[in-house]
Design a protein around this motif. Structure first.
Motif, PDB file in Angstrom:
ATOM      1  N   ARG A   2       0.841  -1.180   0.000  1.00 18.06           N
ATOM      2  CA  ARG A   2       0.000   0.000   0.000  1.00 18.06           C
ATOM      3  C   ARG A   2       0.881   1.237   0.000  1.00 18.06           C
ATOM      4  O   ARG A   2       1.891   1.280   0.696  1.00 18.06           O
ATOM      5  CB  ARG A   2      -0.911   0.014   1.229  1.00 18.06           C
ATOM      6  CG  ARG A   2      -1.916  -1.132   1.259  1.00 18.06           C
ATOM      7  CD  ARG A   2      -2.796  -1.024   2.494  1.00 18.06           C
ATOM      8  NE  ARG A   2      -3.770  -2.095   2.550  1.00 18.06           N
ATOM      9  CZ  ARG A   2      -4.671  -2.246   3.504  1.00 18.06           C
ATOM     10  NH1 ARG A   2      -4.711  -1.371   4.509  1.00 18.06           N
ATOM     11  NH2 ARG A   2      -5.528  -3.242   3.467  1.00 18.06           N
ATOM     12  N   TYR A   3       0.492   2.231  -0.763  1.00 20.86           N
ATOM     13  CA  TYR A   3       1.289   3.447  -0.818  1.00 20.86           C
ATOM     14  C   TYR A   3       0.397   4.629  -1.153  1.00 20.86           C
ATOM     15  O   TYR A   3      -0.728   4.484  -1.644  1.00 20.86           O
ATOM     16  CB  TYR A   3       2.424   3.329  -1.839  1.00 20.86           C
ATOM     17  CG  TYR A   3       2.006   2.859  -3.221  1.00 20.86           C
ATOM     18  CD1 TYR A   3       1.640   3.766  -4.214  1.00 20.86           C
ATOM     19  CD2 TYR A   3       1.999   1.504  -3.548  1.00 20.86           C
ATOM     20  CE1 TYR A   3       1.280   3.343  -5.483  1.00 20.86           C
ATOM     21  CE2 TYR A   3       1.643   1.066  -4.810  1.00 20.86           C
ATOM     22  CZ  TYR A   3       1.286   1.988  -5.776  1.00 20.86           C
ATOM     23  OH  TYR A   3       0.920   1.569  -7.033  1.00 20.86           O
ATOM     24  N   ARG A  26      -5.604  -1.084  -6.973  1.00 27.50           N
ATOM     25  CA  ARG A  26      -6.636  -0.224  -6.392  1.00 27.50           C
ATOM     26  C   ARG A  26      -6.086   1.182  -6.294  1.00 27.50           C
ATOM     27  O   ARG A  26      -4.913   1.381  -5.985  1.00 27.50           O
ATOM     28  CB  ARG A  26      -7.029  -0.700  -4.989  1.00 27.50           C
ATOM     29  CG  ARG A  26      -8.177   0.069  -4.356  1.00 27.50           C
ATOM     30  CD  ARG A  26      -8.442  -0.388  -2.933  1.00 27.50           C
ATOM     31  NE  ARG A  26      -7.369   0.003  -2.031  1.00 27.50           N
ATOM     32  CZ  ARG A  26      -7.287   1.204  -1.432  1.00 27.50           C
ATOM     33  NH1 ARG A  26      -8.210   2.103  -1.649  1.00 27.50           N
ATOM     34  NH2 ARG A  26      -6.278   1.488  -0.632  1.00 27.50           N
ATOM     35  N   ASN A  35      -4.603   7.099  -2.552  1.00 24.28           N
ATOM     36  CA  ASN A  35      -4.217   5.891  -1.833  1.00 24.28           C
ATOM     37  C   ASN A  35      -4.278   4.720  -2.806  1.00 24.28           C
ATOM     38  O   ASN A  35      -5.305   4.512  -3.461  1.00 24.28           O
ATOM     39  CB  ASN A  35      -5.166   5.640  -0.656  1.00 24.28           C
ATOM     40  CG  ASN A  35      -5.006   6.681   0.425  1.00 24.28           C
ATOM     41  OD1 ASN A  35      -3.914   6.894   0.931  1.00 24.28           O
ATOM     42  ND2 ASN A  35      -6.100   7.347   0.788  1.00 24.28           N
ATOM     43  N   GLU A  37      -2.847   0.538  -4.013  1.00 18.98           N
ATOM     44  CA  GLU A  37      -2.290  -0.770  -3.699  1.00 18.98           C
ATOM     45  C   GLU A  37      -1.793  -1.394  -4.995  1.00 18.98           C
ATOM     46  O   GLU A  37      -2.351  -1.160  -6.065  1.00 18.98           O
ATOM     47  CB  GLU A  37      -3.347  -1.683  -3.064  1.00 18.98           C
ATOM     48  CG  GLU A  37      -3.809  -1.260  -1.687  1.00 18.98           C
ATOM     49  CD  GLU A  37      -4.846  -2.211  -1.124  1.00 18.98           C
ATOM     50  OE1 GLU A  37      -5.039  -3.294  -1.718  1.00 18.98           O
ATOM     51  OE2 GLU A  37      -5.457  -1.873  -0.103  1.00 18.98           O
TER      52      GLU A  37
END
Length: 724
Positions: A2-3, A26, A35, A37
């Protein structure tokens, strides 16, 4: 992994779409970023390919941070030998908000101190600081007691590497790409035009140092921004950087680069010959000079630069250094209408007033930020002036005038209520005149009345009404709406019914992907009037959502069949201790997440569950103090059993009541007009009270059967009062 990928305000949705094309699984828009992923490679692609992102941040650590001691301890606990050579250099940037740490430079200094102390302890050697070209560049964000530390893979991504000089008010390359995208200058549009044998040209009649034209040419050539920015060297000397994967991506990007075969269909004009020379130097550094025709000239002398279709992208002057001139904007609009009337395009204007000064009809307006300046991006489908025979120039027919009179009367009657309650989204008309059968909802975009949208849902006419009469009446209704609200066609979303096998059905929706933000009470919500049958916000449930907001403080809130999470947002902003949102649709859950992020409601206390509500209730073991349940009348799914609210409501409410804590409240509603609750059976496990009249606001009083609502208690109401 996630980033978070930051960007300038107003570019979030463009960036979210881009990240999905770069490999993210995502991508959800959030304030000033996205946000995301995806596999680690997707973040390397951001550093190489993104045209909208401000930075590519590789997450290292996320932790609770209430003060400088927490910050120092968490950073010092990392073994930095895997990230930086002891004799290496580093730089730290910080962004802080909240009471714990209030100074960004101090936070950056504490991170640097922790790294230096840890490396000196482990190796006896101390790294040094290099703000210009460090071996390791770190980015720290501290917000609401949480800290996120990340490696900045490539520095500021708007710096492409081709700029040799600039004018007085340069446009960031990332923002230039947003202007181009909103104008329609995309790889997909260019490929489609090529396939049809009608290639597009690009014109900037006030080109300055050439930013829009250079970026437009690089898009057409499929040139990765990182190729020019980094050259042969990797973007970072961070020890954890995946150099083999980066080199493979760079080789792929070089193979796609088509600058040497770019067609000469780019045209730039500016009044200042010196700045035109600077634009040429920039284009030469970018490797696209041969494709761009630069010349000096006045906007009053603008001529069509070539045959065939084209797009205009322009950033007229507007800031403190280049004082905005409404007369100049008027001349620009007149020149475009005269020279390229059928071309489309986008103009980045310094304000809404300057955008209006062009007298151009906008397909869409976007709010963007150019540095510290708020701007309006005017996107036009065509520059041609409105026809003298346009709808707004025609007098209303007798029927349309009758509808207009009714609308004005209704609006006047509700004005005081709307002003007192701060209502900006409301139902203005609901088949008040039976022969003009439609529901009309007004949505005011956050920011002012100039951005009013209408959502029109036509009711199916009786079979006894000839089709041509139904079409005529609906056309008269639309003419009345444009007259009363002074809203252009492009801001009216129309959901019409068509007759076909199986009865009346709604026609195919648009695919504009143009969401905007509205305000309801204390919250901000994303709506989309054009792409779906519903808009993302059921206006008739406004009183229920406001009740939830007023009662949710400190409670555990559950939203079943949560749709886009509007009720969840009200609960969270109202101070709920936790929220859980359940829906079977990934699209709606992601929408709910965006709504929560818009209001700063993020964190593990807010859960999103993709599941069938009935099955999930049977499996869940948690307790909730406040539950909202608004099920559909009927739904079916290839993966789940069919749901019928009349048939299954007792089972649904029974399962929900088993999750309700003692003293808790369950709010239940549905819009099935023939619904009959099984009160005798429900009374065996809950005290139930119908509250429908209290949940119908004045704008729905003409149609009080829009929904029915009940409150269910765990225990009798007087028992709850005693506990309280």
């Amino acid at each position: 992994m996630r980033y978070f990928v930051p960007c300038s305000r107003g570019l979030e949705y463009l960036l979210a779409e881009e990240l999905l094309t770069l490999g993210a699984t995502r991508a959800t828009a959030a304030p000033s970023g996205v946000n995301a992923e995806g596999e680690a490679e997707s973040l390397l692609r951001v550093a190489l390919w993104s045209r909208f992102a401000s930075r590519a941040l590789w997450p290292l650590l996320e932790f609770d941070c209430t003060g400088e001691d927490d910050l120092y301890a968490a950073v010092h606990a990392i073994d930095w030998r895997g990230h930086l050579a002891p004799e290496g250099t580093l730089a730290v940037s910080a962004h802080v908000s909240g009471p714990g740490i209030t100074h960004a430079r101090f936070a950056a200094q504490r991170v640097k101190d922790a790294i230096v102390d840890r490396l000196r302890f482990d190796t006896g050697i101390r790294p040094s600081v290099d703000l210009d070209s460090p071996d390791l560049r770190l980015d720290l964000v501290v917000r609401k007691g949480r800290a996120m530390l990340a490696v900045d893979l490539a520095g500021p991504l708007h710096r492409r590497g081709w700029r040799q000089g600039q004018g007085e008010a340069p446009l960031k390359e990332t923002l230039a790409c947003a202007v181009l995208a909103r104008a329609g200058w995309t790889r997909e549009a260019l490929a489609a035009a090529e396939a049809m044998g009608t290639p597009l040209s690009l014109l900037d009649p006030m080109c300055g140092s050439g930013t829009l034209l250079v970026e437009g040419a690089l898009i057409a050539a499929d040139t990765a921004p990182g190729l020019l920015r980094h050259g042969e060297a990797p973007p970072t000397r961070w020890r954890g950087f995946d150099l083999p994967t980066w080199q493979r991506l760079v080789d792929e990007a070089r193979a796609r680069d088509r600058r040497t075969s770019l067609a000469p269909r780019f045209f730039g004009i500016d009044l200042d010959p010196r700045i035109v020379q600077q634009a040429r130097r920039n284009a030469e550094a970018a490797g696209v000079l041969e494709a761009i025709d630069f010349c000096s000239g006045d906007i009053a002398d603008l001529r069509r630069p070539c045959e065939g279709p084209g797009i205009v992208a322009c950033n007229p002057p507007y800031d403190e250094r280049l004082v905005a001139d409404e007369a100049l904007y008027a001349r620009l609009g007149e020149a475009l209408q005269r020279a390229v009337p059928e071309w489309r395009g986008a103009l980045l204007c310094g304000s809404e007033a300057l955008a209006r000064a062009t007298r151009l009809r906008a397909r869409k307006r976007y709010a963007l930020r150019n540095g510290a300046l708020d701007c309006t991006l005017l996107a036009c489908e065509a520059f041609a002036p409105p026809s003298q025979a346009a709808d707004e120039a025609r007098p209303l027919s007798e029927g349309a005038q009758m509808v207009a009179n009714r609308l004005r009367k209704t609006l006047k009657h509700s004005a005081r209520w709307r002003e007192r309650e701060g209502i900006t989204c409301f139902r203005a008309y609901d088949a008040d005149l039976p022969e003009y059968a439609a529901a009309v909802d007004v949505y005011a975009e956050e920011g002012g009345e100039a951005r009013t949208f209408l959502h029109v849902q036509e009711y199916a006419p009786p079979a006894s009404v000839p089709e041509h009469d139904a079409r005529r009446r609906f056309g008269e209704l639309l003419a009345a709406l444009r007259e009363v609200f002074q809203v252009p066609k492009e801001r009216i979303a129309i959901k019409t019914r068509t007759r076909g096998k199986g009865g009346s059905k709604y026609g195919r929706m648009d695919e504009r992907q143009q969401a905007f933000i509205v305000r309801e009470g204390a919250v901000r919500l994303e709506v989309n009037l054009f792409d779906y049958l519903d808009t993302g916000l059921f206006l008739d449930h406004r009183p229920l959502r406001l009740r939830i907001a007023s009662e949710a403080k400190g409670l555990r809130f559950l939203n079943l069949f949560c749709y886009t999470g509007a009720a969840t947002v009200h609960a969270a902003v109202g101070g709920a201790a936790s929220t859980t949102s359940v829906d079977l649709s990934s699209t709606y859950l992601e929408w709910a997440g965006r709504n929560m992020a818009l209001n700063g409601q993020t964190g593990p206390q807010h859960r999103y569950v993709k599941a069938d509500a009935m099955a999930w209730l049977r499996a869940d073991r948690a307790e909730y103090d406040l539950i909202f349940c608004d099920p559909p009348t009927f739904s079916n799914s290839k993966d789940k059993a069919d749901f019928d609210v009349q048939k299954h409501h007792v089972d649904l409410l029974g399962a929900a009541m088993r999750r309700l804590a003692p003293g808790g409240v369950l709010l239940f509603s549905n819009n099935f007009r023939r619904f009959r609750p099984d009160l005798e059976t429900i009374a065996k496990f809950a005290e139930i009270e119908e509250i429908t009249p209290a949940t119908i606001d004045p704008d729905f009083e003409r149609n009080p059967r829009i929904h029915r609502a009940w409150v269910l208690y765990r225990g009798r109401p007087r028992d709850r009062a005693g506990q309280a």
